[in-house]
Design an enzyme around this catalytic site. Structure first.
Site, PDB file in Angstrom:
ATOM      1  N   LYS A  75       0.929  -1.222  -0.719  1.00  0.00           N
ATOM      2  CA  LYS A  75       0.159  -0.585   0.061  1.00  0.00           C
ATOM      3  C   LYS A  75       1.053   1.243   0.415  1.00  0.00           C
ATOM      4  O   LYS A  75       1.751   1.184   0.625  1.00  0.00           O
ATOM      5  CB  LYS A  75      -0.748  -0.098   1.133  1.00  0.00           C
ATOM      6  CG  LYS A  75      -1.970   1.207   1.412  1.00  0.00           C
ATOM      7  CD  LYS A  75      -2.938   1.026   2.426  1.00  0.00           C
ATOM      8  CE  LYS A  75      -3.864   1.866   2.487  1.00  0.00           C
ATOM      9  NZ  LYS A  75      -4.688   1.776   3.653  1.00  0.00           N
ATOM     10  N   SER A 151      -9.568   2.638   3.778  1.00  0.00           N
ATOM     11  CA  SER A 151      -8.590   3.247   2.843  1.00  0.00           C
ATOM     12  C   SER A 151      -7.786   2.602   2.186  1.00  0.00           C
ATOM     13  O   SER A 151      -6.980   3.115   0.908  1.00  0.00           O
ATOM     14  CB  SER A 151      -7.425   4.008   3.648  1.00  0.00           C
ATOM     15  OG  SER A 151      -7.250   3.273   4.744  1.00  0.00           O
ATOM     16  N   SER A 175      -9.977  -0.100   7.778  1.00  0.00           N
ATOM     17  CA  SER A 175      -9.938  -0.165   6.772  1.00  0.00           C
ATOM     18  C   SER A 175      -9.337  -1.372   5.281  1.00  0.00           C
ATOM     19  O   SER A 175      -8.569  -0.736   4.501  1.00  0.00           O
ATOM     20  CB  SER A 175      -8.536   1.434   6.530  1.00  0.00           C
ATOM     21  OG  SER A 175      -8.679   2.384   6.101  1.00  0.00           O
TER      22      SER A 175
END
Length: 511
Positions: A75, A151, A175
């Site tokens: 990520k 997210s 997330s």
């Protein structure tokens, strides 16, 4: 290796094919790179690639490693690779280079994983949607008009879209679980401190943030946790390395006492409306669990959602204000001149005005909730709840409107932030920010492990996950149940079809 064969395998399946000599690591890597190059322009999931570095690193992989030769993505947030860019989803960090590898990255490589690149995240990972101004907006592979959530939305789009069998993400308020629910994936948030964040960070958001992965199979999640868990030097959480997560899912879970809730105590104070399909997903999951022999009882968790949301947002504001100071130090740009989205800047100003007393009171509330949930779990082995109030929202629907951004820009007026806090803007922010997703922050505040399990698909073709929480440290209990549900439901057959993706157009920022 054919691309369709590559897309059909989970991570451990690919590794087994390599060890058996049926395919080579080079063939798997070539299939992965070709898949990313062909599909990412439509998916918008990957923010940058590192194919050449991945090929070099793959040549030194231990062939006996559990994920030897398996491609993955990290990520664009926290997961640093030495000397390489990491933007945290923000234009303010576009030119930043990480000083060293994250401990997690080192452990991933030791496990044999090959990092192909980074997935997109909202600015600083702050939203439950993934629509940063500076980077692409990933689509939901089940329906491109809808969001994959956030997210870790880029990671979810990459896995559900078949780019990689598993992708790394982080969970500070849902997330991992929210994108897992919206994209029909398995998403496990481990216990607080289970996975190290060092060496650049000790803890993030007072320990609310935990990193792990989005996967298509339970066994990939369990095997990964076996190899990445355990404290590193300087960790604030003294959790030693443990084994047995993969082994736990290979044994029947036994009969468990499971509380079932639609999350009313969490959502009602925020004005949350529960979509009928979400209710149906929870009810169907309950019936499935009863059919598997578990004892279920409809009981709400002992939590007051308004107080929980206030506490979470108070820490959120304070942490963001501190993060912006750190970014300023890293980039040598004053906070007032950082290239930030209007909502981020406004929330940062509120955080800067937050009294230390209020911050500490909010943190103490976390401890009370943890004690209350510990007592709850003395009666129940697990808690079944929704992940989000609705299936995946349409892209752009939850991003702050232009008029809202203009209103938030008024916080730049001297004294306005103090007045806004006194006028109760925090409660308004809590309601606006968490109304669609009020059910996931509980596990982050208490530290207990939680997972999203993909058991339902709406008539419109959108997946809906259900959330299961366990007592602190009981990931094995979750994984055993998840494996039982996976075998019973065969959820892998619900993966979206590749031909549904919009190959004819690139995905850019939403106006």
């Amino acid at each position: 290796m054919e691309v369709q064969e590559y897309r059909a395998c989970d991570g451990l399946g690919l590794s087994a094919l390599i060890r058996q000599g049926k395919v080579s690591r080079e063939e798997v890597l070539a299939a992965a790179c070709a898949t990313v190059e062909e599909n990412n322009p439509a998916l918008g999931a990957v923010v940058r690639t590192r194919f050449e570095q991945a090929a070099r690193e793959g040549r030194s992989t231990d062939p006996a490693a559990p994920f030897a030769g398996v491609p993955t993505l990290t990520k664009d947030l926290l997961m640093t690779l030495a000397g390489e860019p990491l933007a945290f989803g923000s234009a303010s960090m576009a030119d930043w280079r990480a000083p060293q590898d994250a401990t997690l990255v080192c452990r991933m490589r030791a496990a044999g994983l090959t990092i192909l690149g980074q997935t997109v995240t909202p600015e600083l990972g702050l939203m439950g949607i993934t629509e940063p101004r500076a980077f692409s907006h990933p689509v939901n592979p089940w329906h491109p008009e809808h969001s994959p959530g956030g997210s870790s939305g880029g990671a979810a789009a990459a896995v559900a879209g078949g780019l990689v069998p598993l992708a790394m993400g982080g969970d500070g308020g849902g997330s991992l679980r929210i994108p897992a629910s919206h994209c029909g994936l398995f998403g496990l948030k481990p216990s607080r401190g289970r996975v190290p964040l060092g060496p650049l960070f000790g803890e993030v958001w007072q320990g609310a943030v935990v990193e792990h992965a989005l996967t298509r199979s339970v066994r990939d999640s369990a095997a990964l946790l076996d190899v990445i868990n355990g404290m590193d030097a300087g960790s604030p959480w003294p959790l030693p390395r443990e084994q047995g997560f993969l082994a736990a899912m290979e044994r029947p879970p036994g009969t468990m006492r499971i509380a079932v809730s639609l999350g009313d105590p969490l959502g009602a104070p925020l004005g949350t409306w529960l979509d009928p399909e979400v209710r149906r997903a929870v009810e169907q999951a309950g019936r499935r669990l009863e059919a598997l022999g578990h004892h279920l009882e409809w009981v709400d968790p002992p939590v007051e959602g308004g107080a929980l949301a206030d506490s979470y947002l108070t820490l959120y504001l304070g942490q963001l204000a501190a993060d912006l100071v750190w970014i300023s130090e890293q980039t040598d740009v004053p906070v007032c001149r950082l290239a930030l989205e209007p909502a981020t800047r406004a929330i940062g100003r509120l955080g800067r005005c937050l009294p230390a007393r209020d911050y500490e009171i909010a943190k103490r509330y976390w401890n009370q909730v943890a004690w209350d949930m510990a007592a709850f779990h003395r009666r129940f082995d697990l808690l079944l709840m929704p992940v989000a109030a609705t299936p995946a929202p349409r892209r752009g629907a939850l991003y702050p409107s232009r008029s809202r951004e203009r209103l938030m820009s008024l916080l730049a007026i001297p004294g306005a932030s103090h007045l806004a806090l006194k006028a109760g803007l925090l409660k308004r922010l809590a309601a606006d920010s968490l109304r669609q997703t009020p059910f996931t922050q509980l596990a982050n505040l208490t530290g207990q492990p939680a997972m999203s399990v993909p058991l339902h698909v709406t008539p419109d073709g959108l997946p809906v996950g259900v959330q299961v929480l366990a007592p602190m440290g009981e990931e094995r209990r979750l994984l055993a149940l998840a494996a039982q549900l996976e075998a019973d439901s065969e959820w892998g057959r619900h993966l979206p079809r590749q031909e549904a993706l919009p190959h004819d157009r690139p995905i850019g920022a939403i106006a």
